[in-house]
Enzyme design. Structure first.
Site, short mmCIF file in Angstrom:
data_model
loop_
_atom_site.label_atom_id
_atom_site.label_comp_id
_atom_site.label_asym_id
_atom_site.label_seq_id
_atom_site.Cartn_x
_atom_site.Cartn_y
_atom_site.Cartn_z
N ASP A 1 25.62 107.74 -3.64
CA ASP A 1 24.91 106.59 -3.08
C ASP A 1 24.73 105.54 -4.17
OD1 ASP A 1 23.66 105.08 -1.15
OD2 ASP A 1 21.71 106.06 -1.39
N TYR B 1 23.70 101.39 -5.28
CA TYR B 1 22.46 100.59 -5.23
C TYR B 1 22.90 99.15 -5.44
CZ TYR B 1 17.46 99.86 -6.59
OH TYR B 1 16.14 99.49 -6.68
N HIS C 1 18.03 93.89 -2.55
CA HIS C 1 17.30 95.16 -2.39
C HIS C 1 16.75 95.64 -3.73
CE1 HIS C 1 16.20 99.17 -1.05
NE2 HIS C 1 17.00 99.70 -1.96
N ARG D 1 7.58 97.45 -10.17
CA ARG D 1 7.47 97.15 -11.60
C ARG D 1 7.03 95.70 -11.86
NH1 ARG D 1 12.16 100.15 -11.36
NH2 ARG D 1 13.41 98.27 -11.22
N GLU E 1 17.41 103.49 5.62
CA GLU E 1 18.09 102.52 4.75
C GLU E 1 19.37 102.10 5.45
OE1 GLU E 1 18.44 104.17 0.74
OE2 GLU E 1 16.56 103.15 0.23
N GLU F 1 22.86 100.98 5.41
CA GLU F 1 23.95 101.00 4.44
C GLU F 1 25.28 101.09 5.20
OE1 GLU F 1 23.59 103.71 1.17
OE2 GLU F 1 21.40 103.68 1.19
N ASP G 1 20.61 106.13 5.22
CA ASP G 1 20.17 107.02 4.14
C ASP G 1 18.65 107.18 4.23
OD1 ASP G 1 20.31 108.54 1.80
OD2 ASP G 1 19.90 106.79 0.56
N ARG H 1 9.54 107.69 0.90
CA ARG H 1 9.19 106.84 -0.25
C ARG H 1 8.13 107.47 -1.14
NH1 ARG H 1 13.62 103.92 -0.40
NH2 ARG H 1 13.97 102.76 1.52
N GLN I 1 9.81 110.29 -3.10
CA GLN I 1 10.70 109.62 -4.06
C GLN I 1 9.91 109.00 -5.22
OE1 GLN I 1 12.94 106.48 -2.18
NE2 GLN I 1 14.02 105.90 -4.04
N TYR J 1 10.90 110.61 -9.00
CA TYR J 1 12.15 109.99 -9.49
C TYR J 1 12.20 109.75 -10.99
CZ TYR J 1 10.71 105.12 -10.35
OH TYR J 1 10.17 103.97 -10.87
N LYS K 1 15.42 112.01 -0.74
CA LYS K 1 16.65 111.49 -0.14
C LYS K 1 17.51 112.57 0.52
CE LYS K 1 16.61 107.19 -1.74
NZ LYS K 1 16.79 106.03 -0.88
N THR L 1 21.06 112.30 6.10
CA THR L 1 21.83 111.05 6.02
C THR L 1 22.67 110.99 7.29
OG1 THR L 1 21.98 111.30 3.61
CG2 THR L 1 23.48 109.72 4.64
N THR M 1 21.14 100.31 0.16
CA THR M 1 20.52 99.47 1.19
C THR M 1 21.01 98.03 1.08
OG1 THR M 1 18.57 100.85 1.00
CG2 THR M 1 18.29 98.73 2.11
N GLU N 1 10.85 97.32 2.58
CA GLU N 1 10.95 95.89 2.31
C GLU N 1 10.45 95.05 3.49
OE1 GLU N 1 15.08 97.09 1.24
OE2 GLU N 1 15.03 95.15 0.20
#
Ligand code: CA
Length: 432
Positions: A137, A139, A144, A153, A210, A212, A244, A248, A251, A255, A264, A268, A361, A375
């Site tokens: 997968d 990114y 996204h 962050r 997600e 995708e 996917d 959250r 994760q 992570y 995750k 899927t 995503t 989002e």
């Protein structure tokens, strides 16, 4: 004279309307079981029908094709066909298209063959189209990555330094890849809802989808021999829709520092039809400008993005019909599929027929084009309003999520069908 397999003027003896996802210009591949047997085989979608390629091969209609004496269609997956490579894919596509054309008699005027080879799609059982050995997968949507980075962050640290230099990805889990229509069990796991308290165990409270797409690798490479970017497209067979599913809160706690894991790997969902890259050729377009310029091994001439409209529909148990909550497009992807594959193999890693490479995503520039609940609701700060005065920040039990996609041609559409799944309640204590 043979015409381009994407010629808008091509017509089938089967009636297929201009908004139908599966005209003669598309011819996506899938695996199905007809109503009168228990043996799966490879087929192609045309209009509201499925054409049985195993039967056509058995009847000698593919005799002139470079199939290397194999039986690539009398299979329960597409893997054998994918492994035959680009020359075989092109020959089969041209021949199948010829057989379905309005001006070709072989199938059109043979009622007995038509009866046995063409099935109503509503009568067949569709299966997962491939046996996915490895699932990666990426990114690759900048919007996204910026959205998620901003939430976790802050805006000034949204994109990590590496993001604009390489297609960031991680190794996913192939065993939990599901065919469209399969339920998705809400996962349980460890989370830490409060930073100043110990972690807890229970059902995820932040279940997400997600939006995708993914591509399937055709013939692979030898271990130790990278696929150069100029050859990467010859190894890409076709595309599917990918949901996917993500937890959250699981994760977010797990992570650091090695990336996504149990948040995750529980599910899927793939769409059942694999749209060949040959059908998507007219929809090539320029992707976003890449600055800074990527390293040489990630550079190639020509457009490598695709204009494929995508949408996500949500239907809660209280709703009588699905409601569209997101509209996006694959052209928003910053890193192209050929860049993903070149990068994936640059260290000598081998890929094999049927490997799945998902895009990450796909979020567009506007708020209604964001490809996840995370989002769309901005981490729950702005819950989505749904018909009937319901709201959603994340997915609840009974919610059904449908991905759709299509490329709009001149008087025809190359559609992907749907990738659907319904959320079922958690079973944290094991089978109940
Ligand atoms: Ca993903």
């Amino acid at each position: 004279m043979s015409r381009s397999t994407t010629d808008p003027a091509l017509a089938s003896f089967l009636d297929v309307g201009p908004a139908h996802p599966f005209p003669i210009q598309n011819l996506p591949y899938g695996v199905f079981t007809p109503p009168d047997t228990t043996v799966p085989r490879v087929g192609v979608a045309i209009g509201d029908c499925v054409l049985d390629l195993a039967l056509l091969n058995q009847e000698g209609l593919f005799e002139a094709l470079p199939l290397r004496s194999t039986r690539p269609f009398a299979q329960s997956t597409l893997n054998a066909f994918l492994g035959l490579g680009a020359e075989a894919w092109a020959a089969v596509r041209e021949r199948v298209q010829e057989l379905l054309r309005a001006d070709t008699e072989a199938l059109r005027d043979n009622a007995s063959l038509r009866e046995r080879a063409l099935h109503a799609r509503s009568d067949v059982t569709l299966h997962l189209p491939v046996d996915v050995g490895d699932y990666t997968d990426f990114y690759s949507s900048k919007q996204h990555a910026i959205n998620v980075g901003t939430m976790f962050r802050g805006a000034e640290n949204a994109l990590k330094d590496n993001w604009v230099h390489l297609p960031v990805g991680y190794h996913g889990r192939a065993s939990s890849i599901l065919p469209s229509g399969h339920d998705v069990r809400r996962p349980c796991g460890q989370t830490r809802p409060h930073d100043d308290a110990p972690p807890v165990f229970g059902p995820t409270q932040l279940l997400d989808f997600e939006l995708e797409t993914g591509f399937l690798v055709g013939d692979g490479n030898e271990l130790g021999t990278p696929i150069p970017i100029d050859e990467a497209e010859e190894h890409i067979f076709g595309m599917v829709l990918v949901n996917d599913w993500s937890a959250r809160d699981i994760q977010g706690w797990e992570y650091d520092p090695l990336g996504p894991f149990l948040g995750k790997s529980f599910a899927t969902t793939l769409s059942p039809w694999v749209v060949p890259m040959a059908a998507l050729e007219p929809f090539r377009t320029a992707g976003p400008a890449q600055k800074p310029e990527p390293l040489d091994y990630l550079q190639a001439e020509g457009d490598a993005a695709y204009d494929i409209a995508l949408e996500v529909d949500l239907q809660t148990p209280a709703m009588s019909a699905p409601h569209t909550i997101c509209r996006s497009n694959t052209r928003h992807l910053y890193w192209s599929m050929r860049q993903q594959l070149a990068h994936h193999t640059i260290n000598g890693c081998n890929v094999r027929p049927g490997d799945l490479m998902a895009s990450g995503t796909i979020s567009g520039p506007t708020e209604d084009s964001y490809g996840s609940m995370l989002e769309l609701s901005w981490r729950g700060e702005r819950p989505l309003s749904l018909p009937g005065e319901e709201t959603r920040s994340f997915l609840e039990d009974g919610d059904r999520v449908l991905l759709r996609g299509y490329a709009q041609g001149d008087g025809y559409r190359v559609g992907f069908g749907t990738a659907a799944g319904t959320v079922r309640p958690a079973r944290c204590g094991g089978a109940a």
